[in-house]
Design an enzyme around this catalytic site. Structure first.
Site: not given
Lengths: 406, 399
Positions: A102, A276, A319
């Site tokens: 950025d 994002d 998981c």
């Protein structure tokens, strides 16, 4: 140490090929210097050259394609000069896929006391020694040139959408003036793609002027900025819809700061490609897992005896191997808890990205959207803003909404 | 459990052995290191990295304290899940339950009484009775477990020391009688800094029906010098063909001391503390003297054994921690990157460093085993201690 680009540098550093559509939604292949990406895609935020506790192998396993680095933080430590000297951020982190940086402006305005925006740039107090400093568009681009990401962001005059009045118009015009300074300062246009950022608050007239101004400059890609800051959802989606309708088809559209899975699904339906947000990793550190139904708060006492996985349908390492009860006893007490939750949450976001891409390509996007909404809102209480947005997107979600007027 | 000392290869008391335990399909060579864990997982290395980036089967031995599970998850839930291996999804790993953990369950000899052993934990002070301990352990189903002991540091009174031996023996018998399923039990041996008490305890425990021996009361502040005699006072009274496990001997020199006394299994927090402090192990594993004579010693904050990755001298160092190391961290990352991660307090720093340090320390144990099998253990030990002294001397004189 082995490091090499995943693919040879193409003639242009960015190429978007749309592979499938449903009305405004598109699934595409985005070719960048370091990686061949598939959109829609979510980009995790690796603020300081890393994503909280996850190794590059784990990030690859999870399916991350582009990672965001924060210019403000990296310029502070270890400095863009050092990164440049050591061969760029890819080499420094040993990340073989794509990177985006950025401009540094947003962090300054949000993190720093006494930051101020003038025509010259963003003035602020150095966090190191308190001296007055100035981040100009030129300086921001130079720093990003040194860091070397595949996509770099223009310095924009970003204003919160909750503010009203002439400041918004001032910011939008200034953003257009600054894009020219960014373009002039950009030394590596054949290797790094400079994206412009559409500003204009919630005002459609201002947004339109900004879009047209940026499109005139024929940039490799466009971001929709100034959102995800507390505005009401109904205003949010309308701005996204307006911008995606006006931005060129053959360039990627990046909605900055988004976010929640629901928001990503809606924006993708409206024609956006890239997102994002710090949310998945940040919420992991507070013990919250992302699941198709919404969120699961692992800190709750109810989790202490729950021997199911976080999400029985999720195929991630966490998981497949761990119960809610075990994660519960880790979270907030052992670093391992937030590592495992970050892993799961990012996996969830990348799986969402893959599902969006493949459902559009395979011509079953509306079915995917309906299933997504039904799972998240089993009682049919889909928020009105979502219904409104889907109507504009041309997706029939009446089967998910018990309150929708037919 | 099966354990055998490899005959014909002992150097004095040091011995090389093979351990085979239920869960792990591969035999474990001893002397071996048990990795420290928090609730069964390494502090910073997630389980997928544990299996993919650390050597097998060396990294399959994991030590944990059952007491650490008392906050947050009940024994019943652990049972419902199916025990530790199922809960952590590490089916091929060996879990050793030791009540005491030098970070999260420190023995509090002042509060221990005739009913139970007291420990200082992050959740406060806990008093554990033998029955509670056995219940905890049986819900977890570790591969082997150590009986509850009353550990005391070296400076307690003779009376207190004798009491600790009496209690430990009584609790050993309690644990044995409460042990309904036939599980693998290591009898605890204490005795503080008294040779006689160490003798007495070892002889008593040797008469019990256990599968191995755990030697406690070390790593609690006693000096290395007095420890050697205390260790041999114990091992000389134990049958040769049963494994001996000690906690609290962490530094390489302490491990060598333990091996010399006939110890087979070690758990320590050495790697954990190094990692927290940003220290990376670098001492040579091959016995080439003089190989590292030109280490940057003065400005690196290191001492020839390890380097401090936070030191500014590494800001631009694009070499791996150890050039010849094949661990994930050295194969993929540079000292410069690790230096940056430490400076910005990123979790990945500890993950990467723990992987390297564990890898390196397991390599050290491998070198020890090799030296024993070549009949050269005493020489190996001497070389190691001397070259460490040389490096320290060089560091001191160039500073």
């Amino acid at each position: 140490m082995a490091w090499f680009s995943a693919c040879s540098i193409p003639a242009v550093p960015l190429f978007l090929q749309v592979l499938g559509r449903f009305n405004r939604a598109r699934a595409a292949q985005l070719t960048l210097p370091h990686y061949l990406c598939q959109t829609p895609l979510f980009m995790p935020v690796g603020t300081q050259g890393t994503i909280k506790g996850l190794t590059k192998n784990q990030l690859e396993e999870i399916g991350c394609q582009i990672i965001l680095g924060n210019t403000y933080h990296l310029a502070l430590r270890p400095t863009s000069e050092l990164i440049d000297e050591l061969g760029g951020l890819h080499k420094f982190m040993n990340w073989p896929r794509a990177l985006l940086t950025d401009s540094g402006g947003f962090q300054m305005v949000s993190l720093l006391h006494l930051a101020d925006i003038t025509e010259k740039g963003v003035t602020f107090q150095s966090p190191v020694d308190g001296k007055p400093m100035l981040l100009t568009p030129e300086e921001s681009i130079q720093i990003q040139n040194r860091i070397g990401a595949d996509i770099i962001m223009a310095l924009d005059d970003v204003v919160r959408t909750t503010i009203t009045g002439p400041r918004i118009e001032e910011a939008m015009y200034r953003t257009l003036r600054w894009i020219d300074r960014c373009i002039a300062a950009h030394k590596r246009p054949n290797e790094q793609n400079l994206f412009g950022i559409v500003q204009g608050g919630l005002d459609p007239v201002l947004r339109d002027i900004c879009v047209r101004g940026l499109v005139e400059r024929n940039l490799p890609g466009y971001a929709i900025g100034g959102l995800a800051g507390g505005e009401d959802k109904d205003s949010f989606w309308r701005v996204v819809a307006q911008c995606t309708a006006a931005l060129p088809e053959d360039k990627p559209r990046y909605v900055m700061g988004v976010g929640y899975p629901l928001d990503i699904v809606v924006c993708s339906a409206l024609g956006a490609d890239m997102y994002d947000c710090v949310y998945p990793t940040r919420t992991a550190r507070f013990g919250t897992a992302l699941v198709p139904e919404g969120v699961l708060k692992l800190k709750h006492q109810a989790m202490a005896n729950d021997i199911r996985p976080i999400d029985p349908m999720c195929e991630c390492m966490v998981c497949k191997n761990y119960t809610r009860a075990y994660i519960h006893c880790l979270v907030t007490k052992d670093a391992m808890g937030s590592q495992l939750l970050s892993y799961h949450n990012l996996y969830y976001m990348m799986k969402l990205s893959r599902d969006l891409h493949s459902s559009i390509v395979e011509g079953r996007f509306p079915e995917f959207v309906c299933k997504f909404l039904q799972t998240m809102f089993p009682k049919g209480d889909v928020p009105e803003w979502v219904c409104n947005a889907m109507e504009v997107a041309g997706i029939d979600i009446s089967s998910c909404c018990h309150e929708m007027k037919v | 459990m099966k354990f055998a000392v490899k005959k014909g290869w002992s150097n004095g008391r040091a011995r090389s052995g093979v351990l085979q335990l239920g869960s792990c399909p591969f035999p474990i060579q001893t002397p071996a290191l048990l990795l420290t864990t928090r609730k069964g997982l390494p502090p910073f290395t997630s389980p997928d990295l544990l299996t993919s980036s650390l050597p097998s089967p060396d990294s399959h031995l994991l030590q944990f304290s059952p007491l650490h599970f008392l906050e947050g998850i009940s024994p019943k839930t652990i049972s419902n899940i199916g025990g530790l291996h199922q809960m952590l999804s590490l089916h091929q790993h060996i879990f050793a339950a030791v009540p005491r953990d030098s970070i999260i369950a420190l023995p509090e000899h002042d509060s221990t009484n005739k009913y139970g052993a007291s420990f200082q934990t992050p959740g406060g002070r806990l008093l554990i009775k033998p029955a509670e301990y056995v219940e905890l352990v049986s819900s977890m189903k570790p591969d082997f477990w150590v009986t509850l002991a009353d550990e005391v540091p070296a400076w307690v009174s003779n009376k207190r020391n004798r009491t600790s031996v009496d209690r430990t023996l009584r609790w050993l018998d309690d644990c044995l009688s409460l042990n309904k399923e036939s599980t693998t039990i290591f009898g605890s041996i204490v005795g503080g800094s008294s040779i006689e008490e160490r003798h007495r305890c070892a002889q008593e425990v040797a008469q019990r029906n256990v599968s191995g021996y755990w030697i406690g009361g070390f790593g609690l502040g006693e000096s290395m010098d007095e420890r050697a005699a205390l260790l041999t006072a114990v091992t000389d009274n134990l049958p040769e063909d049963m494994p001996r496990h000690v906690s609290g001997l962490g530094l390489p020199e302490e491990v060598l001391q333990g091996v010399a006394a006939g110890i087979d299994l070690f758990d320590s927090t050495y790697v954990y503390h190094l990692t927290l402090g940003g220290f990376a192990l670098t001492f040579p594993l091959e016995r080439n003297k003089g190989e590292n004579a030109d280490y940057q010693l003065s400005d690196s904050g290191g001492d020839g054994m390890k380097i401090n990755l936070k030191a500014t001298v590494y800001r631009k160092d694009t070499s791996p921690i150890v050039e010849s190391c094949i661990c994930f961290t050295c194969q993929n990352h540079t000292k410069a990157y690790l230096n940056h991660l430490f400076n910005v307090h990123e979790m990945l720093a500890q993950t990467l460093l723990e992987i390297h340090n564990t890898h390196h320390y397991l390599g050290f144990f491998c070198s020890i085993r090799k030296a024993i099998e070549e009949g050269k253990f005493e020489q190996f030990r001497r070389n190691f201690v001397e070259s460490r002294r040389d490096r320290l001397f060089a560091a001191a004189s160039s500073a």
